[in-house]
Write a protein that holds these residues in place. Structure first.
Motif, PDB file in Angstrom:
ATOM      1  N   ARG A   1       9.489   3.087   2.891  1.00 47.21           N
ATOM      2  CA  ARG A   1       8.304   3.912   2.666  1.00 47.21           C
ATOM      3  C   ARG A   1       8.716   5.324   2.262  1.00 47.21           C
ATOM      4  NH1 ARG A   1       3.280   2.452   4.839  1.00 47.21           N
ATOM      5  NH2 ARG A   1       3.258   0.429   5.896  1.00 47.21           N
TER       6      ARG A   1
ATOM      7  N   ALA B   1       2.829   3.604  -5.395  1.00 44.12           N
ATOM      8  CA  ALA B   1       2.230   2.272  -5.267  1.00 44.12           C
ATOM      9  C   ALA B   1       1.084   2.122  -6.256  1.00 44.12           C
ATOM     10  CB  ALA B   1       1.734   2.071  -3.843  1.00 44.12           C
TER      11      ALA B   1
ATOM     12  N   ARG C   1       3.791  -3.620  -8.233  1.00 45.42           N
ATOM     13  CA  ARG C   1       4.252  -4.545  -7.199  1.00 45.42           C
ATOM     14  C   ARG C   1       5.046  -5.743  -7.739  1.00 45.42           C
ATOM     15  NH1 ARG C   1       5.317  -3.929  -1.877  1.00 45.42           N
ATOM     16  NH2 ARG C   1       5.375  -5.955  -0.854  1.00 45.42           N
TER      17      ARG C   1
ATOM     18  N   SER D   1       0.798  -1.216   0.000  1.00 41.62           N
ATOM     19  CA  SER D   1       0.000   0.000   0.000  1.00 41.62           C
ATOM     20  C   SER D   1       0.832   1.269   0.000  1.00 41.62           C
ATOM     21  CB  SER D   1      -0.911   0.011   1.239  1.00 41.62           C
ATOM     22  OG  SER D   1      -0.127  -0.059   2.424  1.00 41.62           O
TER      23      SER D   1
END
Length: 815
Positions: A593, A572, A577, A534
């Motif tokens: 992050r 994201a 991914r 996420s």
């Protein structure tokens, strides 16, 4: 190097991470790497193979010299194998240009059991040296190895011919002395270690590299084989056969000497054998061989030193071999020589190399017990962690204070993993280098503390109580400042320190081995990290692997944004991914992050045109940029619309360009093309094209080593190391309007190496001066100038990411 992906707390271990059990005191472990053959796999001798035969090549540069052309080597070796059980030949690898590399062993036949016994004894000498040198069966039956590395410089041919001559003589001789000699020795030959250059008549291989500068970088396949043969055969004496220096030059060398060597155990043998070779050369009867040049005896300090471990002999010395460069005396090249004179010269040179081989073999026979004792003694001192010996003046004739170079060994090094490691791929690469070079590395099974620092399980521990501690320490320690000791060096670098210049965090433990259970490591493992799906993800560009990933993601169509500090963010998305997971798996990079409310510039694919050497070409390839080679005469055809940035790594005289080439350059700059310049060449280009205004000053040509730098931050040097690699360092002054300093040399610029202290080109003049600057021209061109050396022989891997960052910024500059 293996990579391992950690995601959502789950570690997926990939191939190559086998652990080897170790006792609590890991240094006592004489374990054999899983990559080494087990004793049950050891075959007897001969081990013969039919070598593929290459087609006839009338253009082979060997032919006019009167030496064997490359295509005749395999047939000759095949014939000798067919008629003699003393010769074993194999294709041991491929050259950069695709030629076969031939490794040949000459010895008396051995049963499988006898060969296995030889392997046991060879391992025992390193693993348990005290036991080995008191083992009566070993001392009586061990076959002492001699290694001959021939033709590493392609246009220095005759070492190959001497090797083949000795192979043939020993294969076919009926002399009982030869038979006895082969019962007690193994002769290993790398018959032509640079067939590319042999055929083409060039010093370098097909990729453009001087292989005798690559032994601790190992960027070329030919060098990898030399390293493997040196480590695997554990030679008593190593001969590296060259040309042309008159009179014949042969080691030992002048100071400075590598500070990590047990030099007392080397020079006591190296000098007497050199004198014996000189005497035997005299016996050839040629006027040109009546005297040799032995640098240790004949030259001033620095003229022909053995300081950096990049050469075959200096690397072999750190492996506990007694090595020699042998420079044959007569140059057969050149158009002013008659064909007869070329052949006469090459014949004498072949004789010279043959003498070096046979005299060295005789020295081994005459001094066998002491040589075995002293080779084992190097390893014993390493295991025991004893300090280097002080060698008294007069230890051998000519030894004096100028020869005494030594270091203090730390107890251990730690190469952290996890948050304390600035680059996991860099750490894994460094571990691979240490292990591949013959060093031993362990990993911690649990978290631990050492000298006030905390380390996670999996961190690498390099215990310097190990047999090849000199080799390991030579790669990891910063080095020494030579400036006040010598005024000359044969060649640089005067310091190298993969521990400081390859991009990994390496901590030195001076007093104590960590109190943690260790397991033997056999390759480096990069712990790649990918946070939950996420989150937008940030990648801090600290290594070439990070740039590879960025360029790959852009090519695959992902949105990638550069932040002000030079790091990148990948938003994201469901599509991103699996692509990110694959890149992390392949390259072991660490995503984290992204910061909240990040802002960045979207990156497009960047095509780099480059003016420069093979080092520039291959550094760009390591960073993953598509490239176009550019020269002053091809600008019109190569500096096309698709080129986004021009890397200026060699001189380009703008004033002398043809109209068409100048027009192509002007068009490139008019459309906002970026420029990254290295050294004075880059600064001169920037000034000549009015992209910016600076004064560039270069240090002396000899100045090289590890520099102290201060990073000001910005897209190029944020989070950069405080150390850089230099070879003729450059600094920038008189900075024009809009030029921003990103990095400067420190007040004390030189950490290790050689660089005159005073004068207009000395350290004092460079202190606190800019080493990396950037600017945006009035026409919107991004310009970065770098005064350190990020491409030097592919060595300073820790600076490659700075070059990559500079290219990304120059292509799409922001204030």
């Amino acid at each position: 190097m293996s990579v391992r992906l950690a995601t959502a707390g789950l570690a997926l271990t990939l191939l190559g991470t086998t652990a080897w059990a170790a006792p609590a005191n890991a240094s006592a472990l004489p374990a054999v790497p899983p990559s080494a053959p087990s004793l049950n796999q050891i075959a007897g001798y001969p081990r013969q193979n039919v070598l593929p035969v290459w087609p006839d090549n009338p253009a082979d540069a060997s032919i006019p010299i009167g030496v064997i052309p490359y295509d005749e080597i395999a047939p000759k070796l095949n014939a000798l194998q067919a008629t003699s059980d003393r010769v074993s030949a194999r294709v041991a690898g491929k050259s950069s240009g695709g030629y076969d590399l031939y490794a040949v062993t000459v010895t008396a036949p051995e049963t499988r059991g006898e060969a296995r016994q030889q392997e046991e004894w060879k391992r025992l000498i390193e693993d348990e040296p005290v036991r080995a040198r008191t083992d009566r069966k070993l001392l009586a039956g061990y076959k002492t190895p001699l290694f001959v590395n021939a033709n590493i410089h392609g246009n220095e041919w005759e070492g190959t011919d001497a090797a083949l001559r000795v192979i043939e003589e020993f294969a076919t001789s009926t002399d009982p002395e030869v038979a006895q000699l082969l019962q007690r020795n193994r002769l290993i030959f790398n018959v032509t270690s640079n067939p590319d250059g042999r055929v083409a008549g060039t010093r370098a291989n097909d990729a453009g590299y001087d292989l005798n500068r690559d032994l601790t970088i190992v960027s070329q396949p030919e060098t990898n084989l030399i390293r493997e043969l040196t480590i695997d055969t554990k030679p008593i004496i190593t001969l590296d056969l060259h040309g042309y220096v008159s009179p014949t030059l042969l080691h030992p060398s002048t100071p400075p000497h590598n500070v990590n060597n047990e030099y007392d155990l080397f020079i006591k043998h190296a000098l007497p054998n050199a004198l014996a070779i000189e005497e035997d050369l005299r016996g050839l009867g040629y006027a040109e061989t009546q005297r040799a040049r032995i640098p240790f005896r004949d030259d001033a300090p620095g003229v022909w030193d053995d300081f950096p471990p990049i050469y075959v002999p200096s690397f072999a010395l750190l492996q506990s071999s007694i090595p020699y460069t042998i420079e044959a005396p007569l140059n057969p090249r050149g158009t002013n020589l008659t064909p007869e004179e070329r052949i006469r010269r090459s014949g004498i040179n072949t004789d010279v190399h043959e003498v070096a081989i046979k005299t060295s073999l005789r020295y081994i026979q005459d001094n066998r017990a002491e040589l075995l004792h002293d080779q084992a003694e190097v390893y014993r001192r390493g295991w025991a962690g004893e300090p280097l010996r002080d060698i008294p003046d007069g230890y051998v004739p000519g030894w004096g204070p100028e020869d005494n170079y030594n270091t203090v060994f730390p107890r251990a090094y730690v190469i952290p993993t996890g948050a304390g490691q600035r680059s996991e791929p860099a750490a894994a690469r460094l571990v691979d280098l240490l292990i591949g070079s013959g060093g031993r590395v362990w990993q911690a099974k649990h978290d631990f503390r050492a000298e006030g620092r905390s380390y996670p399980a999996g961190s690498y521990v390099v215990d310097l109580h190990q047999p090849k501690r000199g080799l390991v320490n030579s790669l990891l320690e910063p080095g020494i400042d030579l400036t006040d000791r010598v005024n000359d060096l044969y060649a640089g670098p005067a310091a190298w320190s993969q521990g400081l210049t390859w991009g990994a965090t390496v901590d030195t433990l001076w007093d104590q081995l960590p109190k943690v259970q260790l397991t033997r490591a056999y390759d480096g493992v990069a712990e790649g990290t990918l946070p939950p799906a996420s989150a937008d993800l940030r990648l801090n560009l600290q290594d070439a692997a990070d740039l590879l990933v960025v360029n790959s993601l852009i090519r695959k169509g992902l949105r990638v944004y550069r932040l002000a500090d030079g790091s990148v963010v990948v938003p994201a998305t469901p599509a991103s991914r699996p692509l990110l997971k694959e890149e992390v798996r392949k390259h072991g990079v660490t995503f984290e992050r992204a910061p909240a409310r990040w802002q960045g510039t979207r990156l497009d694919e960047i095509v780099v045109g480059y003016l420069g050497s093979v080092e520039a070409r291959d550094t760009l390839a390591a960073l993953g940029f598509p490239t176009r080679a550019v020269t002053a005469t091809t600008l019109a055809s190569t500096l096309t619309d698709e080129v986004d940035v021009l890397l200026v790594a060699s001189n380009l005289n703008v004033a002398t360009l043809t109209a068409a080439n100048r027009a192509a350059l002007d068009a490139f700059l008019a459309r906002g093309g970026g420029v990254v310049g290295l050294g004075t060449a880059g600064a001169n280009f920037g000034n000549a094209t009015s992209l910016l205004s600076v004064t560039a000053t270069a240090g002396p040509s000899l100045a090289s080593g590890v520099a102290n730098v201060v990073n000001q931050g910005g897209p190029v040097t944020s989070d950069a190391s405080p150390h850089a690699f230099i070879s003729q360092p450059v600094w920038f002054t008189n900075l024009g309007t809009g030029v921003t300093v990103e990095q400067s040399y420190a007040a004390d610029p030189l950490l290790a190496g050689w660089w005159a202290t005073s004068g207009a080109n000395g350290q004092a003049a460079a202190a606190n001066r800019a080493s990396v600057v950037r600017s945006v021209s009035s026409g919107g061109n991004g310009v970065v100038l770098i005064g350190t050396n990020p491409t030097f022989r592919l060595h300073p891997k820790g600076l490659q990411a700075q070059l990559g960052r500079a290219l990304l910024w120059a292509a799409q500059p922001t204030p």
